[in-house]
Write an enzyme that holds these catalytic residues in place. Structure first.
Site, PDB file in Angstrom:
ATOM      1  N   GLY A 251      28.938 -20.025 -29.666  1.00  0.00           N
ATOM      2  CA  GLY A 251      29.676 -21.251 -29.345  1.00  0.00           C
ATOM      3  C   GLY A 251      29.463 -22.301 -30.425  1.00  0.00           C
ATOM      4  O   GLY A 251      30.400 -22.986 -30.859  1.00  0.00           O
ATOM      5  N   ASP A 252      28.234 -22.371 -30.931  1.00  0.00           N
ATOM      6  CA  ASP A 252      27.917 -23.352 -31.975  1.00  0.00           C
ATOM      7  C   ASP A 252      28.670 -22.999 -33.267  1.00  0.00           C
ATOM      8  O   ASP A 252      29.167 -23.859 -33.984  1.00  0.00           O
ATOM      9  CB  ASP A 252      26.412 -23.343 -32.248  1.00  0.00           C
ATOM     10  CG  ASP A 252      25.592 -23.448 -30.957  1.00  0.00           C
ATOM     11  OD1 ASP A 252      24.478 -22.904 -30.914  1.00  0.00           O
ATOM     12  OD2 ASP A 252      26.099 -24.047 -29.999  1.00  0.00           O
TER      13      ASP A 252
END
Ligand code: TA6
Length: 310
Positions: A251-252
């Site tokens: 996600g990052d």
């Protein structure tokens, strides 16, 4: 320049354990330490594509010194507010049965004096930044409106603010209408107050976010890709099947893809493909918050997008 904000950074400690179980003494086959916290994962992926990035937030103690040393080794520009508390650790326990257990510490208590120092640094760094990425949980001592206030200040200076957090910090941040938010399905369920079991339900649950004048809403769905909302349309993003080694930080990495695309002013569709390819490429690496740029470039061609009228 992209300014990444990690208010609650972490030394991410990754353990590889055979037969991990509760109530047992187990020995780690391997362990890796990386400068983590969502914002630093974003930073390390952004750095693969551009040097125009600056990391900021709070660091303290020997853990904080470790993080600064690693960022300096990677030649990542960084300006952190030193704190009296100790920067936390987050554990990720990978077992040979394929399970992954994460233990996230709360983080240190930040004093009011340290908060005031950060506010001054934030206002100074804003002047030289175009894209702001704030990621991760808030450490203790910071008001729940912290992101909301930071977004308002950034928007007043016409900066694009990307927010990736969870819980009440996300709920409050949304009230200031950041440029982009990226809840995962679990974070969206918490905002919606009910379980989400289909893409239609993702679209219905996201309508609340759409009412907050957020330019781009990304609902990340892991190996099922993502659904992105922008200007009256929803885009279902499908990613290729890959041999996932460690999905922590995907996600990052996706956030990093959006930030790079906004900085370079790529077109909307290419931005969706680059961000999705970054998230997918991260899962192909053992290390959290790491992508191979050649993998990203080849995955981009395998990402498909279906446009849906809302
Ligand atoms: O997204 C993965 C991760 O960055 C881990 O590496 C760990 O640092 C964790 O998230 C921190 O999450 P938090 O929401 O507490 O900032």
């Amino acid at each position: 320049m992209i300014l990444t904000i990690t208010l609650n950074p972490s030394i991410d400690r990754r353990y590889y354990i055979k037969g991990f179980e509760k109530d047992k003494v187990v020995r780690a086959e391997d362990v890796q330490y990386t400068p983590g916290g969502k914002g630093l994962n974003v930073t390390r992926v952004v750095k693969k594509f551009t040097n125009s990035v600056m990391a900021t937030g709070f660091i303290g103690g020997k853990s904080g010194s470790f993080i600064k040393e690693k960022l300096d080794e990677l030649e990542i520009n960084n300006k952190f507010i030193p704190i009296s508390g100790e920067t936390r650790s987050c554990l990720a326990i990978h077992s040979d049965d394929g399970s992954k257990t994460e233990i996230l510490e709360k983080g240190p208590i930040i004093s009011n004096k340290e908060i005031l120092k950060f506010n001054d640094l934030y206002n100074e760094l804003l002047e030289e930044s175009e894209i702001i990425c704030a990621s991760g949980s808030l450490p203790q001592g910071l008001p729940i409106e912290t992101y909301k206030d930071m977004i308002s200040v950034a928007k007043a200076k016409n900066k694009k603010f990307i927010l990736d957090t969870s819980g009440d910090a996300l709920k409050k941040g949304i009230e200031a209408s950041p440029f982009l938010v990226k809840p995962n399905k679990e974070e969206l369920e918490k905002l919606a107050g009910h379980a989400i079991t289909s893409n239609d339900e993702v679209i219905r649950a996201s309508k609340y976010l759409l009412e907050n004048d957020i330019e781009i809403i990304v609902v990340s769905l892991g190996k099922d890709g993502a659904i992105v909302f922008n200007r009256g349309y929803a885009y279902k993003i499908n990613i290729p099947n890959i041999k996932a080694i460690n999905s922590v930080g995907s996600g990052d990495s996706m956030i990093a893809g959006f930030a790079i695309s906004l900085l370079e002013k790529y077109d909307f569709e290419y931005m969706l493909k680059l961000a999705s390819a970054c998230g997918t490429a991260n899962a192909m690496e053992e290390e959290t918050g790491k992508v191979d740029v050649d993998n990203v470039k080849s995955i981009i061609n395998e990402v498909s997008i279906t446009k849906l009228k809302l």
